[in-house]
Write a protein that holds these residues in place. Structure first.
Motif, mmCIF file in Angstrom:
data_model
loop_
_atom_site.group_PDB
_atom_site.id
_atom_site.type_symbol
_atom_site.label_atom_id
_atom_site.label_comp_id
_atom_site.label_asym_id
_atom_site.label_seq_id
_atom_site.Cartn_x
_atom_site.Cartn_y
_atom_site.Cartn_z
ATOM 1 N N PHE A 1 6.977 -1.957 0.969
ATOM 2 C CA PHE A 1 7.182 -0.502 0.903
ATOM 3 C C PHE A 1 5.888 0.240 1.218
ATOM 4 C CE2 PHE A 1 10.799 -1.298 -2.329
ATOM 5 C CZ PHE A 1 11.722 -1.394 -1.312
ATOM 6 N N TRP A 2 4.755 -0.294 0.755
ATOM 7 C CA TRP A 2 3.474 0.346 1.042
ATOM 8 C C TRP A 2 3.193 0.318 2.542
ATOM 9 C CZ3 TRP A 2 0.202 3.113 -2.039
ATOM 10 C CH2 TRP A 2 -1.039 3.450 -1.484
ATOM 11 N N PHE A 3 3.483 -0.802 3.198
ATOM 12 C CA PHE A 3 3.297 -0.869 4.650
ATOM 13 C C PHE A 3 4.101 0.224 5.346
ATOM 14 C CE2 PHE A 3 2.592 -5.754 4.373
ATOM 15 C CZ PHE A 3 1.320 -5.546 3.894
ATOM 16 N N ALA A 4 5.360 0.410 4.919
ATOM 17 C CA ALA A 4 6.218 1.428 5.524
ATOM 18 C C ALA A 4 5.631 2.820 5.325
ATOM 19 C CB ALA A 4 7.622 1.350 4.925
ATOM 20 N N ILE A 5 5.175 3.107 4.110
ATOM 21 C CA ILE A 5 4.587 4.416 3.807
ATOM 22 C C ILE A 5 3.328 4.638 4.632
ATOM 23 C CG2 ILE A 5 3.380 5.694 1.981
ATOM 24 C CD1 ILE A 5 5.463 4.495 0.027
ATOM 25 N N GLU A 6 2.498 3.609 4.742
ATOM 26 C CA GLU A 6 1.244 3.738 5.480
ATOM 27 C C GLU A 6 1.506 4.060 6.951
ATOM 28 O OE1 GLU A 6 -3.015 1.339 5.835
ATOM 29 O OE2 GLU A 6 -1.319 0.456 4.760
ATOM 30 N N LEU A 7 2.547 3.452 7.536
ATOM 31 C CA LEU A 7 2.873 3.721 8.937
ATOM 32 C C LEU A 7 3.386 5.141 9.133
ATOM 33 C CD1 LEU A 7 4.506 0.305 9.827
ATOM 34 C CD2 LEU A 7 2.531 1.303 10.981
ATOM 35 N N VAL A 8 4.312 5.573 8.280
ATOM 36 C CA VAL A 8 4.850 6.926 8.419
ATOM 37 C C VAL A 8 3.762 7.958 8.174
ATOM 38 C CG1 VAL A 8 6.557 8.583 7.569
ATOM 39 C CG2 VAL A 8 7.174 6.175 7.776
ATOM 40 N N ALA A 9 2.820 7.640 7.278
ATOM 41 C CA ALA A 9 1.731 8.577 6.990
ATOM 42 C C ALA A 9 0.925 8.889 8.245
ATOM 43 C CB ALA A 9 0.817 8.016 5.911
ATOM 44 N N GLN A 10 0.781 7.911 9.125
ATOM 45 C CA GLN A 10 0.045 8.155 10.368
ATOM 46 C C GLN A 10 0.833 9.039 11.327
ATOM 47 O OE1 GLN A 10 -3.218 7.218 10.888
ATOM 48 N NE2 GLN A 10 -2.955 6.763 8.705
ATOM 49 N N VAL A 11 2.151 9.061 11.155
ATOM 50 C CA VAL A 11 3.002 9.892 12.018
ATOM 51 C C VAL A 11 2.983 11.349 11.557
ATOM 52 C CG1 VAL A 11 5.360 10.278 12.843
ATOM 53 C CG2 VAL A 11 4.489 7.944 12.595
ATOM 54 N N VAL A 12 2.995 11.566 10.252
ATOM 55 C CA VAL A 12 3.166 12.921 9.719
ATOM 56 C C VAL A 12 1.861 13.554 9.244
ATOM 57 C CG1 VAL A 12 5.522 12.363 8.990
ATOM 58 C CG2 VAL A 12 3.644 12.133 7.347
ATOM 59 N N LYS A 13 0.732 12.854 9.376
ATOM 60 C CA LYS A 13 -0.520 13.397 8.831
ATOM 61 C C LYS A 13 -0.893 14.703 9.528
ATOM 62 C CE LYS A 13 -3.723 10.765 11.794
ATOM 63 N NZ LYS A 13 -4.809 9.769 11.774
ATOM 64 N N GLU A 14 -1.502 15.556 8.755
ATOM 65 C CA GLU A 14 -1.919 16.855 9.270
ATOM 66 C C GLU A 14 -3.114 16.699 10.204
ATOM 67 O OE1 GLU A 14 -2.704 19.200 5.873
ATOM 68 O OE2 GLU A 14 -0.679 19.006 5.039
ATOM 69 N N ALA A 15 -3.135 17.501 11.264
ATOM 70 C CA ALA A 15 -4.215 17.395 12.248
ATOM 71 C C ALA A 15 -5.482 18.119 11.811
ATOM 72 C CB ALA A 15 -3.753 17.960 13.586
ATOM 73 N N SER A 16 -5.357 19.041 10.862
ATOM 74 C CA SER A 16 -6.527 19.823 10.464
ATOM 75 C C SER A 16 -7.539 18.942 9.742
ATOM 76 C CB SER A 16 -6.101 20.970 9.541
ATOM 77 O OG SER A 16 -5.390 20.466 8.429
ATOM 78 N N PRO A 17 -8.852 19.188 9.961
ATOM 79 C CA PRO A 17 -9.887 18.361 9.338
ATOM 80 C C PRO A 17 -9.858 18.472 7.814
ATOM 81 C CG PRO A 17 -10.785 19.645 11.151
ATOM 82 C CD PRO A 17 -9.417 20.193 10.874
ATOM 83 N N VAL A 18 -10.287 17.391 7.157
ATOM 84 C CA VAL A 18 -10.351 17.347 5.692
ATOM 85 C C VAL A 18 -11.725 16.842 5.285
ATOM 86 C CG1 VAL A 18 -7.878 16.954 5.434
ATOM 87 C CG2 VAL A 18 -9.432 15.005 5.623
ATOM 88 N N PRO A 19 -12.170 17.154 4.070
ATOM 89 C CA PRO A 19 -13.474 16.654 3.602
ATOM 90 C C PRO A 19 -13.326 15.303 2.912
ATOM 91 C CG PRO A 19 -12.594 18.174 2.004
ATOM 92 C CD PRO A 19 -11.586 18.130 3.126
ATOM 93 N N ASP A 20 -14.417 14.567 2.795
ATOM 94 C CA ASP A 20 -14.465 13.449 1.869
ATOM 95 C C ASP A 20 -14.472 14.013 0.452
ATOM 96 O OD1 ASP A 20 -14.491 11.319 3.647
ATOM 97 O OD2 ASP A 20 -16.629 11.553 4.012
ATOM 98 N N ARG A 21 -13.943 13.225 -0.484
ATOM 99 C CA ARG A 21 -13.801 13.738 -1.848
ATOM 100 C C ARG A 21 -14.529 12.844 -2.847
ATOM 101 N NH1 ARG A 21 -10.705 18.001 -2.348
ATOM 102 N NH2 ARG A 21 -9.361 18.599 -0.592
ATOM 103 N N CYS A 22 -14.981 13.472 -3.916
ATOM 104 C CA CYS A 22 -15.673 12.764 -4.986
ATOM 105 C C CYS A 22 -14.712 11.777 -5.654
ATOM 106 C CB CYS A 22 -16.203 13.764 -6.008
ATOM 107 S SG CYS A 22 -16.880 12.992 -7.495
ATOM 108 N N PRO A 23 -15.123 10.518 -5.838
ATOM 109 C CA PRO A 23 -14.226 9.542 -6.468
ATOM 110 C C PRO A 23 -13.955 9.826 -7.938
ATOM 111 C CG PRO A 23 -16.411 8.589 -6.137
ATOM 112 C CD PRO A 23 -16.410 9.919 -5.442
ATOM 113 N N ASN A 24 -14.774 10.677 -8.563
ATOM 114 C CA ASN A 24 -14.587 10.976 -9.984
ATOM 115 C C ASN A 24 -13.689 12.193 -10.217
ATOM 116 O OD1 ASN A 24 -16.270 8.849 -10.872
ATOM 117 N ND2 ASN A 24 -18.086 10.097 -10.509
ATOM 118 N N CYS A 25 -14.055 13.334 -9.619
ATOM 119 C CA CYS A 25 -13.300 14.565 -9.882
ATOM 120 C C CYS A 25 -12.326 14.918 -8.763
ATOM 121 C CB CYS A 25 -14.254 15.735 -10.112
ATOM 122 S SG CYS A 25 -15.149 16.250 -8.616
ATOM 123 N N GLY A 26 -12.505 14.307 -7.576
ATOM 124 C CA GLY A 26 -11.623 14.612 -6.457
ATOM 125 C C GLY A 26 -12.018 15.830 -5.665
ATOM 126 N N GLY A 27 -13.100 16.474 -6.019
ATOM 127 C CA GLY A 27 -13.539 17.654 -5.285
ATOM 128 C C GLY A 27 -14.208 17.294 -3.972
#
Length: 343
Positions: A166-192
Protein backbone atom coordinates in the motif's frame (compact mmCIF):
# COMPACT_ATOMS: atom_id res chain seq x y z
CA UNK A 1 12.50 -23.39 31.44
CA UNK A 2 10.60 -26.37 30.05
CA UNK A 3 11.21 -28.27 26.85
CA UNK A 4 8.38 -28.30 24.28
CA UNK A 5 7.75 -29.77 20.85
CA UNK A 6 5.70 -27.91 18.24
CA UNK A 7 4.42 -30.00 15.36
CA UNK A 8 4.29 -27.79 12.25
CA UNK A 9 3.30 -28.24 8.64
CA UNK A 10 5.64 -26.33 6.31
CA UNK A 11 4.80 -25.30 2.74
CA UNK A 12 7.92 -25.79 0.64
CA UNK A 13 9.28 -26.08 -2.87
CA UNK A 14 12.03 -28.37 -1.61
CA UNK A 15 11.65 -31.87 -0.16
CA UNK A 16 13.91 -34.55 1.25
CA UNK A 17 15.72 -36.90 -1.09
CA UNK A 18 14.09 -40.30 -1.71
CA UNK A 19 14.72 -42.93 0.94
CA UNK A 20 15.55 -40.25 3.54
CA UNK A 21 13.07 -40.79 6.41
CA UNK A 22 13.93 -37.54 8.19
CA UNK A 23 16.66 -34.98 8.79
CA UNK A 24 17.66 -33.62 12.18
CA UNK A 25 19.09 -30.14 12.73
CA UNK A 26 20.34 -28.63 15.99
CA UNK A 27 21.07 -24.94 16.37
CA UNK A 28 24.81 -24.30 16.94
CA UNK A 29 24.14 -22.85 20.39
CA UNK A 30 21.39 -25.32 21.31
CA UNK A 31 18.46 -22.90 20.98
CA UNK A 32 16.32 -25.52 19.23
CA UNK A 33 16.30 -28.86 17.43
CA UNK A 34 14.25 -29.53 14.29
CA UNK A 35 13.20 -32.85 12.77
CA UNK A 36 12.06 -32.55 9.15
CA UNK A 37 10.33 -35.17 7.00
CA UNK A 38 8.33 -35.32 3.78
CA UNK A 39 4.54 -35.19 3.67
CA UNK A 40 3.49 -37.72 1.01
CA UNK A 41 0.48 -35.97 -0.52
CA UNK A 42 0.38 -32.82 -2.63
CA UNK A 43 -2.53 -30.35 -2.18
CA UNK A 44 -3.53 -27.59 -4.58
CA UNK A 45 -0.23 -27.97 -6.46
CA UNK A 46 1.68 -27.32 -3.23
CA UNK A 47 4.12 -29.61 -1.47
CA UNK A 48 4.67 -29.77 2.27
CA UNK A 49 7.15 -30.83 4.90
CA UNK A 50 6.44 -31.96 8.43
CA UNK A 51 8.61 -30.27 11.08
CA UNK A 52 8.87 -31.20 14.74
CA UNK A 53 10.45 -28.21 16.44
CA UNK A 54 11.88 -28.64 19.95
CA UNK A 55 12.73 -25.61 22.09
CA UNK A 56 12.57 -24.22 25.63
CA UNK A 57 9.89 -21.87 26.96
CA UNK A 58 8.70 -20.70 30.40
CA UNK A 59 5.29 -22.42 30.13
CA UNK A 60 2.96 -24.21 27.73
CA UNK A 61 0.79 -21.12 27.30
CA UNK A 62 3.88 -19.08 26.30
CA UNK A 63 5.36 -21.79 24.10
CA UNK A 64 3.84 -20.67 20.78
CA UNK A 65 4.93 -17.08 21.37
CA UNK A 66 8.50 -18.27 22.01
CA UNK A 67 8.76 -21.09 19.48
CA UNK A 68 7.10 -19.62 16.39
CA UNK A 69 9.67 -16.80 15.87
CA UNK A 70 12.47 -19.35 16.29
CA UNK A 71 10.87 -21.64 13.71
CA UNK A 72 10.40 -18.75 11.28
CA UNK A 73 14.00 -17.68 11.77
CA UNK A 74 15.18 -21.23 10.99
CA UNK A 75 13.08 -21.34 7.81
CA UNK A 76 14.33 -17.90 6.76
CA UNK A 77 17.88 -19.28 6.93
CA UNK A 78 16.78 -22.34 4.96
CA UNK A 79 15.16 -20.15 2.28
CA UNK A 80 18.33 -18.05 2.05
CA UNK A 81 20.43 -21.21 1.67
CA UNK A 82 18.16 -22.89 -0.89
CA UNK A 83 16.67 -19.96 -2.83
CA UNK A 84 13.34 -21.81 -2.62
CA UNK A 85 10.02 -21.22 -0.86
CA UNK A 86 9.81 -22.63 2.64
CA UNK A 87 7.36 -21.17 5.17
CA UNK A 88 5.22 -22.17 8.14
CA UNK A 89 1.74 -23.23 7.13
CA UNK A 90 -0.10 -24.77 10.10
CA UNK A 91 0.52 -25.65 13.74
CA UNK A 92 -1.03 -28.96 14.83
CA UNK A 93 0.11 -29.49 18.43
CA UNK A 94 2.50 -28.31 21.12
CA UNK A 95 3.55 -30.96 23.66
CA UNK A 96 5.45 -30.78 26.91
CA UNK A 97 8.58 -32.64 25.78
CA UNK A 98 10.29 -33.31 29.09
CA UNK A 99 11.52 -36.92 28.95
CA UNK A 100 10.41 -38.04 32.42
CA UNK A 101 6.64 -37.53 31.95
CA UNK A 102 3.98 -40.16 31.40
CA UNK A 103 1.11 -37.66 31.24
CA UNK A 104 1.94 -34.81 28.85
CA UNK A 105 0.30 -31.40 28.91
CA UNK A 106 -0.40 -30.22 25.37
CA UNK A 107 -2.24 -27.76 23.15
CA UNK A 108 -4.17 -29.14 20.17
CA UNK A 109 -4.95 -26.62 17.42
CA UNK A 110 -7.90 -26.69 15.05
CA UNK A 111 -7.51 -25.68 11.41
CA UNK A 112 -7.52 -21.91 10.90
CA UNK A 113 -10.50 -20.38 9.15
CA UNK A 114 -10.63 -17.03 7.41
CA UNK A 115 -12.70 -14.66 9.56
CA UNK A 116 -14.78 -13.36 6.68
CA UNK A 117 -17.48 -14.58 4.31
CA UNK A 118 -15.41 -14.77 1.12
CA UNK A 119 -16.25 -15.53 -1.58
CA UNK A 120 -18.85 -12.76 -1.76
CA UNK A 121 -21.73 -13.07 -4.20
CA UNK A 122 -21.29 -9.52 -5.43
CA UNK A 123 -19.86 -9.91 -8.96
CA UNK A 124 -22.51 -8.58 -11.32
CA UNK A 125 -22.84 -6.60 -14.54
CA UNK A 126 -22.57 -3.25 -12.73
CA UNK A 127 -18.97 -3.99 -11.67
CA UNK A 128 -18.02 -4.72 -15.28
CA UNK A 129 -19.70 -1.48 -16.34
CA UNK A 130 -17.57 0.36 -13.77
CA UNK A 131 -14.44 -1.32 -15.13
CA UNK A 132 -15.46 -0.27 -18.64
CA UNK A 133 -15.90 3.30 -17.43
CA UNK A 134 -12.46 3.32 -15.82
CA UNK A 135 -10.86 1.94 -18.96
CA UNK A 136 -12.15 4.77 -21.13
CA UNK A 137 -9.02 6.70 -20.12
CA UNK A 138 -5.42 5.53 -20.16
CA UNK A 139 -3.81 6.02 -16.73
CA UNK A 140 -0.20 7.11 -16.48
CA UNK A 141 2.46 4.42 -16.02
CA UNK A 142 2.83 5.44 -12.37
CA UNK A 143 -0.89 5.00 -11.74
CA UNK A 144 -0.80 1.61 -13.46
CA UNK A 145 2.04 0.54 -11.20
CA UNK A 146 0.15 1.89 -8.19
CA UNK A 147 -2.84 -0.26 -9.17
CA UNK A 148 -0.55 -3.30 -9.35
CA UNK A 149 0.86 -2.66 -5.87
CA UNK A 150 -2.63 -2.00 -4.49
CA UNK A 151 -3.83 -5.33 -5.91
CA UNK A 152 -0.83 -7.07 -4.34
CA UNK A 153 -1.64 -5.39 -1.04
CA UNK A 154 -5.19 -6.71 -1.07
CA UNK A 155 -3.99 -10.25 -1.77
CA UNK A 156 -1.01 -10.36 0.61
CA UNK A 157 -1.55 -12.39 3.77
CA UNK A 158 0.95 -10.76 6.16
CA UNK A 159 0.05 -7.27 7.47
CA UNK A 160 3.62 -5.98 7.08
CA UNK A 161 3.60 -7.10 3.42
CA UNK A 162 0.27 -5.35 2.93
CA UNK A 163 1.66 -2.20 4.51
CA UNK A 164 4.63 -2.19 2.14
CA UNK A 165 2.49 -2.72 -0.97
CA UNK A 166 0.00 0.00 0.00
CA UNK A 167 2.88 2.37 0.75
CA UNK A 168 4.37 1.71 -2.69
CA UNK A 169 1.01 2.60 -4.27
CA UNK A 170 0.73 5.81 -2.24
CA UNK A 171 4.30 6.81 -3.04
CA UNK A 172 3.66 6.44 -6.79
CA UNK A 173 0.41 8.41 -6.80
CA UNK A 174 2.07 11.09 -4.68
CA UNK A 175 4.48 11.77 -7.54
CA UNK A 176 1.50 12.22 -9.88
CA UNK A 177 -0.49 14.64 -7.72
CA UNK A 178 2.31 16.57 -5.97
CA UNK A 179 2.10 20.31 -6.09
CA UNK A 180 4.51 22.08 -8.43
CA UNK A 181 5.05 25.08 -6.16
CA UNK A 182 8.37 25.11 -4.24
CA UNK A 183 8.41 24.04 -0.58
CA UNK A 184 10.97 24.56 2.21
CA UNK A 185 12.86 21.94 4.17
CA UNK A 186 11.34 21.55 7.61
CA UNK A 187 12.70 21.17 11.12
CA UNK A 188 12.54 17.51 12.24
CA UNK A 189 11.44 18.61 15.72
CA UNK A 190 8.75 21.28 15.27
CA UNK A 191 8.03 20.94 11.54
CA UNK A 192 8.62 24.61 10.84
CA UNK A 193 10.45 25.82 7.71
CA UNK A 194 14.24 25.93 8.06
CA UNK A 195 15.79 29.39 7.78
CA UNK A 196 19.37 30.27 6.78
CA UNK A 197 20.59 33.01 9.12
CA UNK A 198 23.57 33.85 6.88
CA UNK A 199 21.38 34.52 3.85
CA UNK A 200 18.37 35.62 5.88
CA UNK A 201 16.28 33.41 3.60
CA UNK A 202 14.27 30.18 3.60
CA UNK A 203 15.54 27.95 0.74
CA UNK A 204 12.80 26.47 -1.44
CA UNK A 205 12.78 23.50 -3.83
CA UNK A 206 10.36 21.16 -5.60
CA UNK A 207 8.76 18.68 -3.18
CA UNK A 208 10.96 15.70 -2.38
CA UNK A 209 9.22 12.26 -2.50
CA UNK A 210 8.65 12.30 1.27
CA UNK A 211 7.08 15.76 1.11
CA UNK A 212 4.94 14.69 -1.85
CA UNK A 213 3.62 11.77 0.20
CA UNK A 214 2.77 14.13 3.07
CA UNK A 215 0.88 16.33 0.59
CA UNK A 216 -1.11 13.29 -0.56
CA UNK A 217 -2.15 12.50 3.02
CA UNK A 218 -3.34 16.10 3.46
CA UNK A 219 -5.22 15.94 0.16
CA UNK A 220 -7.12 12.67 0.66
CA UNK A 221 -7.31 11.91 4.40
CA UNK A 222 -10.30 13.22 6.32
CA UNK A 223 -9.97 14.06 9.99
CA UNK A 224 -6.34 14.21 11.09
CA UNK A 225 -4.02 13.60 8.12
CA UNK A 226 -0.92 14.81 9.99
CA UNK A 227 -1.24 12.15 12.70
CA UNK A 228 -1.88 9.36 10.21
CA UNK A 229 1.09 10.45 8.12
CA UNK A 230 3.40 10.60 11.14
CA UNK A 231 2.37 7.13 12.31
CA UNK A 232 2.55 5.58 8.85
CA UNK A 233 5.90 7.22 8.08
CA UNK A 234 7.43 6.10 11.36
CA UNK A 235 6.07 2.59 10.90
CA UNK A 236 7.48 2.48 7.37
CA UNK A 237 10.91 3.60 8.62
CA UNK A 238 10.83 1.02 11.40
CA UNK A 239 9.93 -1.80 9.00
CA UNK A 240 12.69 -0.78 6.59
CA UNK A 241 15.19 -0.82 9.49
CA UNK A 242 14.26 -4.33 10.57
CA UNK A 243 11.76 -3.82 13.39
CA UNK A 244 9.03 -6.43 13.75
CA UNK A 245 5.34 -5.61 13.99
CA UNK A 246 5.09 -6.20 17.74
CA UNK A 247 7.96 -3.79 18.41
CA UNK A 248 6.42 -1.15 16.14
CA UNK A 249 3.08 -1.44 17.93
CA UNK A 250 4.80 -0.99 21.29
CA UNK A 251 7.01 1.90 20.24
CA UNK A 252 4.30 3.83 18.39
CA UNK A 253 1.41 2.81 20.67
CA UNK A 254 -0.68 1.73 17.67
CA UNK A 255 -2.68 -1.25 16.48
CA UNK A 256 -0.77 -2.24 13.33
CA UNK A 257 -3.72 -3.86 11.51
CA UNK A 258 -5.72 -0.65 11.98
CA UNK A 259 -2.84 1.33 10.47
CA UNK A 260 -2.69 -1.07 7.51
CA UNK A 261 -6.45 -0.73 6.98
CA UNK A 262 -6.16 3.07 6.99
CA UNK A 263 -3.25 2.94 4.55
CA UNK A 264 -5.15 0.58 2.25
CA UNK A 265 -8.17 2.88 2.21
CA UNK A 266 -5.94 5.88 1.46
CA UNK A 267 -4.26 4.02 -1.41
CA UNK A 268 -7.69 3.16 -2.87
CA UNK A 269 -8.97 6.73 -2.58
CA UNK A 270 -5.78 8.15 -4.10
CA UNK A 271 -5.92 5.80 -7.09
CA UNK A 272 -9.67 6.20 -7.67
CA UNK A 273 -9.29 9.96 -7.73
CA UNK A 274 -6.95 9.63 -10.72
CA UNK A 275 -10.02 8.49 -12.67
CA UNK A 276 -12.16 11.43 -11.53
CA UNK A 277 -12.61 12.88 -15.06
CA UNK A 278 -14.66 9.83 -16.15
CA UNK A 279 -16.40 9.29 -12.81
CA UNK A 280 -17.90 12.76 -12.36
CA UNK A 281 -21.38 12.83 -13.79
CA UNK A 282 -21.65 9.02 -13.94
CA UNK A 283 -22.89 6.45 -11.42
CA UNK A 284 -20.15 3.84 -11.04
CA UNK A 285 -20.55 1.04 -8.53
CA UNK A 286 -17.65 0.35 -6.18
CA UNK A 287 -17.44 -2.14 -3.32
CA UNK A 288 -15.52 -0.98 -0.27
CA UNK A 289 -14.18 -2.62 2.85
CA UNK A 290 -13.41 -1.44 6.34
CA UNK A 291 -10.72 -4.10 6.75
CA UNK A 292 -7.88 -5.05 4.44
CA UNK A 293 -5.95 -7.14 6.95
CA UNK A 294 -6.83 -10.83 6.75
CA UNK A 295 -7.93 -12.24 10.09
CA UNK A 296 -7.93 -15.98 10.78
CA UNK A 297 -9.62 -17.83 13.62
CA UNK A 298 -8.46 -21.08 15.15
CA UNK A 299 -9.40 -22.99 18.28
CA UNK A 300 -7.05 -24.56 20.80
CA UNK A 301 -7.72 -27.35 23.30
CA UNK A 302 -5.63 -27.54 26.47
CA UNK A 303 -5.29 -31.22 27.37
CA UNK A 304 -3.28 -33.87 29.21
CA UNK A 305 -2.44 -37.01 27.27
CA UNK A 306 -0.65 -40.19 28.25
CA UNK A 307 1.91 -41.38 25.69
CA UNK A 308 5.61 -42.13 25.52
CA UNK A 309 7.21 -40.64 22.40
CA UNK A 310 10.37 -41.61 20.56
CA UNK A 311 12.69 -38.73 21.46
CA UNK A 312 15.22 -39.76 18.80
CA UNK A 313 12.59 -39.71 16.04
CA UNK A 314 9.41 -37.83 17.03
CA UNK A 315 7.32 -39.09 14.12
CA UNK A 316 3.92 -37.32 14.24
CA UNK A 317 2.37 -40.49 12.84
CA UNK A 318 2.73 -41.91 16.35
CA UNK A 319 1.24 -38.91 18.16
CA UNK A 320 -2.25 -39.26 19.69
CA UNK A 321 -4.96 -38.71 17.06
CA UNK A 322 -7.15 -35.88 18.36
CA UNK A 323 -8.97 -33.46 16.09
CA UNK A 324 -11.72 -30.88 16.58
CA UNK A 325 -13.39 -28.19 14.52
CA UNK A 326 -15.06 -24.83 15.10
CA UNK A 327 -18.38 -23.35 14.07
CA UNK A 328 -18.51 -19.56 13.82
CA UNK A 329 -21.69 -17.72 14.78
CA UNK A 330 -22.88 -15.18 13.82
CA UNK A 331 -21.19 -14.74 10.41
CA UNK A 332 -19.29 -11.55 9.67
CA UNK A 333 -20.67 -8.92 7.36
CA UNK A 334 -19.74 -8.78 3.70
CA UNK A 335 -18.45 -5.94 1.56
CA UNK A 336 -20.27 -2.64 1.65
CA UNK A 337 -21.09 0.03 -0.83
CA UNK A 338 -18.81 3.07 -0.34
CA UNK A 339 -20.54 6.21 0.91
CA UNK A 340 -19.51 8.27 -2.11
CA UNK A 341 -17.38 8.35 -5.22
CA UNK A 342 -14.67 10.90 -5.98
CA UNK A 343 -15.83 14.28 -7.05
Amino acid sequence: MTKFLANWEVEADIILEPETPFLRYSHPTGRFTAFIRNVPEQRNDSTFLSMQFIFDAPSLLEAKEVGEPLAKEFLDHLALSSNLKVRLRRLFQIFNWEPSLQMRECLIYSPAYANDDAPYEAFDRSLLETVSLLQTIEPSPRVKRAMKWFSNGIAAKAPDDQFAFFWFAIELVAQVVKEASPVPDRCPNCGGPLHCSACDATPLHRPYPKQAIEQLFKKYVNGDPATLYQRASRARNSLMHGEDVATIETNLQIDFPELVDALGHLAWVAIINQFAPVLIGNTPRFLSTSRYVHMNMSGVAHMQLGFWPDFDNPDPGHFPKIEFSMVRYPPSSGPEEPPSTPG
